[in-house]
Design an enzyme around this catalytic site. Sequence first.
Site, mmCIF file in Angstrom:
data_model
loop_
_atom_site.group_PDB
_atom_site.id
_atom_site.type_symbol
_atom_site.label_atom_id
_atom_site.label_comp_id
_atom_site.label_asym_id
_atom_site.label_seq_id
_atom_site.Cartn_x
_atom_site.Cartn_y
_atom_site.Cartn_z
ATOM 1 N N HIS A 153 24.229 40.522 54.614
ATOM 2 C CA HIS A 153 23.255 40.602 55.709
ATOM 3 C C HIS A 153 21.842 40.606 55.138
ATOM 4 C CE1 HIS A 153 21.737 41.850 59.644
ATOM 5 N NE2 HIS A 153 20.973 42.724 59.003
ATOM 6 N N ASP A 210 32.855 39.453 54.923
ATOM 7 C CA ASP A 210 31.718 38.758 54.309
ATOM 8 C C ASP A 210 31.037 37.873 55.358
ATOM 9 O OD1 ASP A 210 29.882 37.819 52.513
ATOM 10 O OD2 ASP A 210 31.210 36.290 51.671
ATOM 11 N N ASP A 224 16.595 43.924 55.815
ATOM 12 C CA ASP A 224 15.487 44.047 56.767
ATOM 13 C C ASP A 224 14.165 44.051 55.997
ATOM 14 O OD1 ASP A 224 16.157 46.520 55.618
ATOM 15 O OD2 ASP A 224 15.274 47.651 57.262
ATOM 16 N N GLU A 232 25.770 44.525 53.913
ATOM 17 C CA GLU A 232 24.341 44.373 53.645
ATOM 18 C C GLU A 232 24.119 44.415 52.132
ATOM 19 O OE1 GLU A 232 21.911 46.386 56.405
ATOM 20 O OE2 GLU A 232 20.037 45.643 55.541
HETATM 21 O O1 9MR Z 1 22.527 53.039 53.501
HETATM 22 C C1 9MR Z 1 22.318 53.708 54.728
HETATM 23 C C2 9MR Z 1 23.561 54.469 55.090
HETATM 24 O O2 9MR Z 1 23.808 55.479 54.143
HETATM 25 C C3 9MR Z 1 23.416 55.050 56.484
HETATM 26 O O3 9MR Z 1 24.642 55.637 56.864
HETATM 27 C C4 9MR Z 1 23.045 53.955 57.467
HETATM 28 C C5 9MR Z 1 22.854 54.450 58.884
HETATM 29 O O4 9MR Z 1 21.776 55.313 58.978
HETATM 30 O O5 9MR Z 1 21.839 53.329 57.047
HETATM 31 C C6 9MR Z 1 21.943 52.710 55.795
HETATM 32 O O6 9MR Z 1 20.712 52.203 55.450
HETATM 33 C C7 9MR Z 1 20.209 51.045 56.088
HETATM 34 C C8 9MR Z 1 18.811 51.391 56.547
HETATM 35 O O7 9MR Z 1 18.877 52.346 57.567
HETATM 36 C C9 9MR Z 1 18.009 50.180 56.978
HETATM 37 N N1 9MR Z 1 18.007 49.185 55.936
HETATM 38 C C10 9MR Z 1 19.345 48.765 55.566
HETATM 39 C C11 9MR Z 1 20.142 49.934 55.045
HETATM 40 C C12 9MR Z 1 21.516 49.511 54.553
HETATM 41 O O8 9MR Z 1 22.371 49.147 55.547
#
Ligand code: 9MR
Length: 843
Positions: free
Chosen positions: A654, A702, A338, A711
């Site tokens: 992602h 994947d 993102d 991601e």
């Molecule tokens: O890495 C984060 C993970 O530990 C959390 O459980 C999750 C849900 O809150 O969010 C992950 O972080 C994401 C972030 O919120 C937005 N950017 C992408 C991150 C990786 O997926």
Amino acid sequence: MIRRLSILAAAALAATCLAGVPALADGPEQIPNGTFDTTAEPWWHTGNLMFELDGGRLCADVPGGTVNPWDAIIGINDIPLVKDETYAFGFFASARPGKVVKALVQLPVDPYTQYLAANPELSVSGNTYAYTFTSPVDLPNGQVAFQLGGSAEPWRFCLDDVSLKGGAEPEVYAPDTGPRVRVNQVAYLPKGPKNATLVTEATEALPWRLKDAHGAIVAEGRTTPRGVDGSSGQNVHTIDFSAYRTAGEGYTLSADGETSRPFDIGGGAYRKLKLDALKFYYTQRSGIAIDDKLRPGYGRPAGHAGVSPNQGDTAVPCRPGVCDYTLDVSGGWYDAGDHGKYVVNGGISVAQLMGEFERTKNAPIAASVGGLDIPESGDAVPDILDEARWEQEFLLKMQRPDGMVHHKIHDENWTGLPLLPHLDPQKRELHPVSTAATLNLAATAAQAARVFAPYDAAFAARNLSAAKKAWAAAQAHPGILASPSDGVGGGTYDDPDVSDEFYWAAAELYITTGEKEFRDFVLASPHHTADIWGERGFDWGHTAQLGRLDLATVPNDLPGRADVRRSVVAGAEKYLATQNAHPYGVPYDPPTYDWGSNALVLNNMIVIAAAYDITGDLKYRDGVLRGVDYLLGRNALNQSYVTGYGEVASKNQHSRWYAHSLNADLPNPPPGTLAGGPNSGVQDPVAQAKLKGCKPQFCYIDDIESWSTNELTINWNAPLAWITAFVADQGDGAPPAPPSCKVDYTIHGSWPQGFTTQVTIKNTGAGAIDGWSLKWSFLGGQTIAHEWNAVVSQSGATVTAANESHNRKIRPGQSVTFGFNGVAAPGANPVPDLFTLNGAACA
Ligand code: 9MR
């Protein structure tokens, strides 16, 4: 919440039934998430609503004053319909106050043909509704929608147990896992451990054969049956071919009639991977054009640099009601796939990059990191620090004048894929300050103050003052938590307990300054002595480990430091025990795998690696090497999680700009990009459709849309870079020679501007030393003013003292002594932990 659909309420019987009597077809369920147990995904809503999970139901406050039914909608897409099949559609719904709504199964685009249109009358206590209809079309992407608009008054809608049964069995996803012999598809070190896993029904030991690239058998042996592995549900055997030590390419391992994917025996791949894992960061940069000459195929205009259609990040306002100023928060790294930038996750990432650099000063075997082909390459600063600074400058910009730090900055709403950073037209918003973000800045700025001191004293000073200001602000506001519901347009990164962030920040401030306030805080914190080496490991929300590891591995004068070092070794012992019991050799084995499990595995490996740096005991080093095998292919899915490394490797992570699978003109992620990895939570629609009920190691796909398993992020590549550098440092895996020197470094006097030191080198080996060069590193910006009995030079914090002609020989058992006057730098000036003589560590 699961309720039975067969209880038909009176209201449901009165409702529209297009295909006669509701006969509950017993076909397969087509709604991927109709029960809302843990998430609303993949349901969507119009912008005038927000989802809430309330007592196991999906609820939304519907605004008053809308005109048409379609002015407020909750829906789900991509529901397949098969022509002439009869479907049973049902749900539970309530309305406060009672309301009539529209429930539709329809074409998702104009002309929105409705295959089922019902007008259920909802009550406050709620009812179950059931309908049947026959689909007149074959449609891969039908839509189920609840139209809730048209009310003058606001009201509350709740929904549960949405079910659409009938049609074709949804395709059962079965990953292609290739041959049943699972190896590290990249490389084993010639003199390191070499293990593999065989998936087989057999319960007795089986023969295995190692073949070279020409198919010649070079080693053979028998497998060790290990029973059923809980993390995969597979019956497995392990294979140990460590005794074979000849470097080469294209080896394969065969057993039970199957032949593994090819692999190398050699260390070269890790010298490349450790750099690729760090080069990843330049392409994640915000606020600067990515130069295609430096990253062929990855060049792009600067993102969020104040150029339309971007709306930021040079003057970003707060979310409404949060603040009345704007901040220039340009720069930094994009967090992940993102366009958000989050202080807490930036914090651990930049800390681990700086930590990787600091390790090169303090670990017995650690080469300098090397060149990263970034715009700053060629300046006087190590590239890894230039890259870290790009993020640290951003973190500093997120600090308010009162010391508190904004938690995050991102788009007002989630954007779709693909979308290059410079094309993002969304409004950017600063979210409230938080204690966690403030302590992340305190910790990283304190660390930056010491590591940057030899290169840029002004930047170091700016960081130290920001760190102290942040610390004071966090002390004054210890309980400002990021909201767990502030997750529209960006992740929440919420954390209910920031006592570990306090400990981490105090530890970094203590190491850098040596000041009593921070020492006392560290010693009094429950995190200082607690067993913090849990199975789940550490991450952005669990940061006490970062503080403990640095107290153990970066020189400092903390009382009881030997216990701190022992506690890291005790943690490593726990992870080794887990690994030894695991037939895939993973130092992580919880009953369910967490989001970003690959990074949790790597962080556990960092604890094991630190134990090796502290003790020199090869069992820890070998634990790290075996852990790497898991990430590079020795796993249930038989794939590497690092782009470009291994015959079958993740490549569709992602991301809005490495979105090759959505737009062929865009690239895949750059080589050296780590995928998040198996996640038992399977929160995204693709994972939910394909992986439901997965055993932990199988909870990964994947697919670019699988943001919960696949991601890429800045905090996952950081431990990959750290660990692959550690592996590269092991060369061909030959154990280092035992120390043959001992150094006594005594600071005889210190005054505000300087200090005087005497160093004695003793030859504890059997042979004479003829010519010597002793290296150590200062903690921060100390320099040498004047030396005697040695020729001293300095690069950054690292000092090299070489013999003069009169003292070049040191016979066994004998010593030489030299000394110097040093120029003090602000902060602590501890005795270094590490001295290397002619490249080999002294005791
Ligand atoms: O890495 C984060 C993970 O530990 C959390 O459980 C999750 C849900 O809150 O969010 C992950 O972080 C994401 C972030 O919120 C937005 N950017 C992408 C991150 C990786 O997926």
